[in-house]
Motif scaffolding. Sequence first.
Motif, PDB file in Angstrom:
ATOM      1  N   LEU A   1      75.783  -9.120 -11.205  1.00 58.92           N
ATOM      2  CA  LEU A   1      75.528 -10.344 -11.959  1.00 58.92           C
ATOM      3  C   LEU A   1      76.080 -10.299 -13.373  1.00 58.92           C
ATOM      4  O   LEU A   1      76.197 -11.337 -14.027  1.00 58.92           O
ATOM      5  CB  LEU A   1      74.020 -10.617 -12.028  1.00 58.92           C
ATOM      6  CG  LEU A   1      73.277 -10.679 -10.701  1.00 58.92           C
ATOM      7  CD1 LEU A   1      71.784 -10.843 -10.947  1.00 58.92           C
ATOM      8  CD2 LEU A   1      73.800 -11.817  -9.846  1.00 58.92           C
ATOM      9  N   GLY A   2      76.375  -9.095 -13.865  1.00 59.46           N
ATOM     10  CA  GLY A   2      76.852  -9.003 -15.233  1.00 59.46           C
ATOM     11  C   GLY A   2      77.252  -7.593 -15.601  1.00 59.46           C
ATOM     12  O   GLY A   2      76.986  -6.636 -14.867  1.00 59.46           O
TER      13      GLY A   2
ATOM     14  N   TYR B   1      72.827 -16.317 -10.936  1.00 59.40           N
ATOM     15  CA  TYR B   1      74.195 -16.611 -11.345  1.00 59.40           C
ATOM     16  C   TYR B   1      74.759 -15.491 -12.221  1.00 59.40           C
ATOM     17  O   TYR B   1      75.659 -14.760 -11.814  1.00 59.40           O
ATOM     18  CB  TYR B   1      74.236 -17.959 -12.069  1.00 59.40           C
ATOM     19  CG  TYR B   1      75.610 -18.388 -12.540  1.00 59.40           C
ATOM     20  CD1 TYR B   1      76.771 -17.948 -11.917  1.00 59.40           C
ATOM     21  CD2 TYR B   1      75.741 -19.256 -13.610  1.00 59.40           C
ATOM     22  CE1 TYR B   1      78.030 -18.354 -12.353  1.00 59.40           C
ATOM     23  CE2 TYR B   1      76.995 -19.680 -14.057  1.00 59.40           C
ATOM     24  CZ  TYR B   1      78.127 -19.216 -13.427  1.00 59.40           C
ATOM     25  OH  TYR B   1      79.369 -19.630 -13.868  1.00 59.40           O
ATOM     26  N   LYS B   2      74.213 -15.305 -13.432  1.00 59.95           N
ATOM     27  CA  LYS B   2      74.735 -14.299 -14.359  1.00 59.95           C
ATOM     28  C   LYS B   2      73.595 -13.622 -15.112  1.00 59.95           C
ATOM     29  O   LYS B   2      72.500 -14.175 -15.236  1.00 59.95           O
ATOM     30  CB  LYS B   2      75.699 -14.924 -15.375  1.00 59.95           C
ATOM     31  CG  LYS B   2      77.045 -15.346 -14.811  1.00 59.95           C
ATOM     32  CD  LYS B   2      77.947 -15.858 -15.937  1.00 59.95           C
ATOM     33  CE  LYS B   2      79.340 -16.223 -15.424  1.00 59.95           C
ATOM     34  NZ  LYS B   2      80.218 -16.696 -16.525  1.00 59.95           N
TER      35      LYS B   2
ATOM     36  N   ASP C   1      77.327 -19.503 -19.985  1.00 56.08           N
ATOM     37  CA  ASP C   1      77.607 -18.188 -20.558  1.00 56.08           C
ATOM     38  C   ASP C   1      76.678 -17.955 -21.745  1.00 56.08           C
ATOM     39  O   ASP C   1      76.157 -18.906 -22.345  1.00 56.08           O
ATOM     40  CB  ASP C   1      79.070 -18.116 -21.018  1.00 56.08           C
ATOM     41  CG  ASP C   1      79.574 -16.692 -21.163  1.00 56.08           C
ATOM     42  OD1 ASP C   1      79.012 -15.781 -20.513  1.00 56.08           O
ATOM     43  OD2 ASP C   1      80.548 -16.472 -21.914  1.00 56.08           O
TER      44      ASP C   1
ATOM     45  N   ARG D   1      82.273 -12.265 -14.773  1.00 55.72           N
ATOM     46  CA  ARG D   1      80.829 -12.041 -14.776  1.00 55.72           C
ATOM     47  C   ARG D   1      80.427 -10.931 -15.747  1.00 55.72           C
ATOM     48  O   ARG D   1      79.316 -10.419 -15.686  1.00 55.72           O
ATOM     49  CB  ARG D   1      80.335 -11.717 -13.362  1.00 55.72           C
ATOM     50  CG  ARG D   1      79.870 -12.951 -12.614  1.00 55.72           C
ATOM     51  CD  ARG D   1      79.021 -12.616 -11.398  1.00 55.72           C
ATOM     52  NE  ARG D   1      78.411 -13.809 -10.852  1.00 55.72           N
ATOM     53  CZ  ARG D   1      77.656 -13.846  -9.769  1.00 55.72           C
ATOM     54  NH1 ARG D   1      77.413 -12.725  -9.100  1.00 55.72           N
ATOM     55  NH2 ARG D   1      77.128 -14.968  -9.340  1.00 55.72           N
TER      56      ARG D   1
ATOM     57  N   ASP E   1      84.236 -15.632 -11.135  1.00 56.37           N
ATOM     58  CA  ASP E   1      82.801 -15.872 -11.310  1.00 56.37           C
ATOM     59  C   ASP E   1      82.424 -17.269 -10.832  1.00 56.37           C
ATOM     60  O   ASP E   1      81.446 -17.865 -11.306  1.00 56.37           O
ATOM     61  CB  ASP E   1      82.369 -15.664 -12.757  1.00 56.37           C
ATOM     62  CG  ASP E   1      83.090 -16.600 -13.726  1.00 56.37           C
ATOM     63  OD1 ASP E   1      84.061 -17.258 -13.314  1.00 56.37           O
ATOM     64  OD2 ASP E   1      82.681 -16.668 -14.900  1.00 56.37           O
TER      65      ASP E   1
ATOM     66  N   TYR F   1      80.528 -19.550  -8.844  1.00 57.42           N
ATOM     67  CA  TYR F   1      79.227 -19.324  -8.209  1.00 57.42           C
ATOM     68  C   TYR F   1      79.246 -19.617  -6.712  1.00 57.42           C
ATOM     69  O   TYR F   1      78.744 -18.826  -5.906  1.00 57.42           O
ATOM     70  CB  TYR F   1      78.160 -20.170  -8.903  1.00 57.42           C
ATOM     71  CG  TYR F   1      76.899 -20.318  -8.104  1.00 57.42           C
ATOM     72  CD1 TYR F   1      76.041 -19.241  -7.915  1.00 57.42           C
ATOM     73  CD2 TYR F   1      76.554 -21.539  -7.507  1.00 57.42           C
ATOM     74  CE1 TYR F   1      74.882 -19.353  -7.164  1.00 57.42           C
ATOM     75  CE2 TYR F   1      75.407 -21.669  -6.756  1.00 57.42           C
ATOM     76  CZ  TYR F   1      74.574 -20.576  -6.587  1.00 57.42           C
ATOM     77  OH  TYR F   1      73.437 -20.690  -5.827  1.00 57.42           O
TER      78      TYR F   1
ATOM     79  N   VAL G   1      84.039  -6.742 -11.755  1.00 51.41           N
ATOM     80  CA  VAL G   1      83.708  -7.150 -13.124  1.00 51.41           C
ATOM     81  C   VAL G   1      84.404  -6.221 -14.105  1.00 51.41           C
ATOM     82  O   VAL G   1      84.755  -5.087 -13.779  1.00 51.41           O
ATOM     83  CB  VAL G   1      82.188  -7.133 -13.392  1.00 51.41           C
ATOM     84  CG1 VAL G   1      81.460  -8.144 -12.526  1.00 51.41           C
ATOM     85  CG2 VAL G   1      81.615  -5.728 -13.192  1.00 51.41           C
TER      86      VAL G   1
END
Length: 402
Positions: free
Chosen positions: A82-83, A157-158, A203, A321, A345, A347, A386
């Motif tokens: 996710l990040g 999502y993030k 973001d 992401r 990224d 979704y 990522v």
Amino acid sequence: MDIFALLEVPDFVRAGSVCSSWRAATPACASDRGQYRQQQTPCLLYTSESAGSKAVGLYSLAEKKAYTLTLPDPPICTRDILGSSYGWISTADERCELHLVNPINGEQIALPSVSTIEQVKPIFDDTGDICKYEYSWYAGEGTSILVPSELRDFLLYKAFLSSDPSTGDYFVVLIHNPRSQLSFARAGDDKWTWLPPHNLYEDCLFQDGLLYASTSLGEIHAFDLVAPASARKIVADSRFSISDRIYIVQAPCGELMQVWRSDTFPLEDEEDEYDSELEPELDHEADQSNTNTIKLYSVNLTSKELVEVNTLGEYVLFIGRNQSLCLSAKDYTQLETNHAYFTDDNYIDISFYKNDRRDIGVFNLENNSQKEIVSPQLWSNSPTPVWLIPNPRRIMNLALQN
């Protein structure tokens, strides 16, 4: 010692193996926060069949070389990423449980359960284990009963970090559905705190103790997560957005910027588009989106306006992401100025078309052209790759121990 302090991590580790005197010097440099000054060039973190289910690949842009790192359970290939912030990745496993993972040393931190997110309620089986979740759509739109893996795809999502988790004091912020809302947790919290009633976030960025969140309408909101009410302040007004995704970055000079990214979709044959009998077997890759435009805006905090910028000059972008980054190519000589290094990224594609090719490459902001990062492709399509900036001290300490 000054020369060691300027090396990329792989070169630093190799330098320690040259002779006994050099090896004796490297631990001191690794342990002294003031000595090691080199900020590491971002690497592409990914999974692959060749690496196995419990390992990730790390492709070094500086060396144009791939490394393999083993991670703890649950297997990384079964998680969504996710990040990526401060050398850590945020993941969600098949049970929809969230963890922070340091890919370099395998350290893992459990985050609060998704069952504490405002829009989620757990459903227990006869043994007291969570078997499903009740997921609430946006106000007045009803609810759905989802198994954990379905909840992960619909909900998350993030994720973003305020600082390095190894310091022990940090915030984690989630952008989650319905409608891309915000929730956060501080280190040690056992539940997520919702930031209602705002939505459509794309973001996030932490700067000077505040959370800045950019919406799909171009607005930028600032939150003080330490304040009791976490009040919202609008620092940039909305404007008509025709982009698919909007990022917020801080330039090396300290200026806030927005990055607007748009995609194109290949046209389909008309008969395939309307043939409902073929729909379940259609390869979604035919509809694969590709980045075709990236626009830049500086944020005027006084007028709350966005001012279009024609070039990044000597700067470089990393978007996807990960924590969105704007770096100076003067400090990263292997990177190309006025370029954006991007990963996928989108979704919908990432969550529901996991086997499709990912939109990953290097985008020339001067002529809107793009090229591949490496060929042939090293990575599996899911979880989506990522960008990661390795923590240099953790890499060096681990390498020196080995």
